[in-house]
Design an enzyme around this catalytic site. Sequence first.
Site, PDB file in Angstrom:
ATOM      1  N   LYS A   1      23.018  33.231  -7.007  1.00  0.00           N
ATOM      2  CA  LYS A   1      23.336  33.199  -8.435  1.00  0.00           C
ATOM      3  C   LYS A   1      24.346  32.095  -8.738  1.00  0.00           C
ATOM      4  O   LYS A   1      24.913  31.491  -7.835  1.00  0.00           O
ATOM      5  CB  LYS A   1      23.907  34.551  -8.863  1.00  0.00           C
ATOM      6  CG  LYS A   1      25.196  34.928  -8.140  1.00  0.00           C
ATOM      7  CD  LYS A   1      25.704  36.286  -8.558  1.00  0.00           C
ATOM      8  CE  LYS A   1      26.997  36.641  -7.802  1.00  0.00           C
ATOM      9  NZ  LYS A   1      27.562  37.918  -8.235  1.00  0.00           N
TER      10      LYS A   1
ATOM     11  N   MET B   1      43.502  16.894 -16.256  1.00  0.00           N
ATOM     12  CA  MET B   1      42.076  17.141 -16.416  1.00  0.00           C
ATOM     13  C   MET B   1      41.235  16.301 -15.459  1.00  0.00           C
ATOM     14  O   MET B   1      40.238  16.778 -14.909  1.00  0.00           O
ATOM     15  CB  MET B   1      41.641  16.850 -17.858  1.00  0.00           C
ATOM     16  CG  MET B   1      40.168  17.154 -18.107  1.00  0.00           C
ATOM     17  SD  MET B   1      39.637  16.821 -19.801  1.00  0.00           S
ATOM     18  CE  MET B   1      40.462  18.135 -20.687  1.00  0.00           C
TER      19      MET B   1
ATOM     20  N   TYR C   1      52.745  15.663 -16.210  1.00  0.00           N
ATOM     21  CA  TYR C   1      53.136  16.233 -17.490  1.00  0.00           C
ATOM     22  C   TYR C   1      54.327  17.178 -17.348  1.00  0.00           C
ATOM     23  O   TYR C   1      54.385  18.003 -16.436  1.00  0.00           O
ATOM     24  CB  TYR C   1      51.973  16.997 -18.118  1.00  0.00           C
ATOM     25  CG  TYR C   1      50.852  16.131 -18.610  1.00  0.00           C
ATOM     26  CD1 TYR C   1      51.058  15.192 -19.619  1.00  0.00           C
ATOM     27  CD2 TYR C   1      49.572  16.240 -18.075  1.00  0.00           C
ATOM     28  CE1 TYR C   1      50.022  14.396 -20.084  1.00  0.00           C
ATOM     29  CE2 TYR C   1      48.530  15.450 -18.533  1.00  0.00           C
ATOM     30  CZ  TYR C   1      48.755  14.522 -19.534  1.00  0.00           C
ATOM     31  OH  TYR C   1      47.733  13.736 -19.989  1.00  0.00           O
TER      32      TYR C   1
ATOM     33  N   ARG D   1      30.905  49.559 -13.201  1.00  0.00           N
ATOM     34  CA  ARG D   1      30.472  48.327 -13.865  1.00  0.00           C
ATOM     35  C   ARG D   1      29.033  48.555 -14.300  1.00  0.00           C
ATOM     36  O   ARG D   1      28.785  49.215 -15.285  1.00  0.00           O
ATOM     37  CB  ARG D   1      30.638  47.139 -12.899  1.00  0.00           C
ATOM     38  CG  ARG D   1      30.535  45.774 -13.566  1.00  0.00           C
ATOM     39  CD  ARG D   1      30.747  44.652 -12.561  1.00  0.00           C
ATOM     40  NE  ARG D   1      29.709  44.613 -11.538  1.00  0.00           N
ATOM     41  CZ  ARG D   1      29.677  43.705 -10.560  1.00  0.00           C
ATOM     42  NH1 ARG D   1      30.629  42.796 -10.457  1.00  0.00           N
ATOM     43  NH2 ARG D   1      28.704  43.704  -9.674  1.00  0.00           N
TER      44      ARG D   1
END
Length: 391
Positions: free
Chosen positions: A49, A325, A277, A147
């Site tokens: 999957k 990013m 950053y 679930r």
Amino acid sequence: MTVISSPLPTRDIDRVRPFATLTVDHEAIMHNVCLVRAIAGVPVLAVVKADGFGLGMTAVARSALRGGAVALGVATVDEALRLRAAGISARILAWLADAQCDLDAAIRLGVELGCSTGPLLETIVARARTLGLTARVHLELDTGLSRGGADRADWAGLCRSAAAHEHFGALRVVGVWSHLARANEAHPLATAGAIETLTEAAVTAASAGLTPEVVHLASSGAALAHPGARFSLVRCGQALFGVQPVDGEQYDLRPVLRLTSRVVQLRRVPAGTAVSYGGGYRTEAETTLALVPIGYADGIPRLAGDRAEVLLRGRRCRVVGRVSMDQLVVDAGPVDSEVADGDEVVVIGDPARGEPGLGEWAQWAHTIPQEIMTGIGSRVERRHLGAARVA
């Protein structure tokens, strides 16, 4: 407006390289399937999957089958249909389905459907009758995960309803199954209750007149560490990709993926230099900073900044400052180090070779290896070594 009409230059494949490459070792996939099969002693369903956990669903599926898996498992009907469109004719189970899925295509193409509610069962039967075909279904019971799966109170009724539909040919219950909540724990008590519950459920199904071909409960961890959970089939997901599935235990599973990038810029900086950053990280001494063009858009967890390590020129080097990013910064060591532009950076690899492994990245990011794998972005080029060529 100026229009550029000249053709693009021919790509020089010997010179041009992507910023990041994910290499998938298909011989390792086949080895891992064989290992699980040998330890479990029952057939293996390979779970492919989420695009083969991010590695390429069709290629991974073919190698798993070549390694000895007898069936494939996916989450969604769409994933199953993609495998059929790729020419894979093996048995496929899709365990998430509802009335809005393409049930007609699934039934026509022999995809086996997970089912845990009466309404879904009736919908599947109605579609099968319209098509004049027999739908193949695995009835799922909840054994403690809370679930998916039928409630225990509803199980006997679901089995009786399925048996009635079987009598008229619109349905065939080929499997009874459930999913463990604590398969990663080595202690027998982690799975004992679920094993007992599914054993009783199989008896109930038989009493209703059902004769499923398989009963399955074990995912990778239970397949390797919990003999009682193996029943007649085990589902192999994370172990397929070399991820150790049982806490504190080590098996001869081979790492399947290797994620690499390269140095694109070097900067020599003094002690106290703020990096990335926010400037939250400052260099402790004069050092060389290496810029690596891979970031959180490519699957590098932002949370791993200031903790993660990569392999550069045979040395572990720390990722410093916040992951961006598209890039991250590595402390490459003393200013007289031999690091050069273009040097390969091993981001994820084989721990036996000193490379950072999936397990380490999971720890650095406070997550699990599967999340790291499935998060690797689409602009990372995939290379397949030893990929199987047969369905």
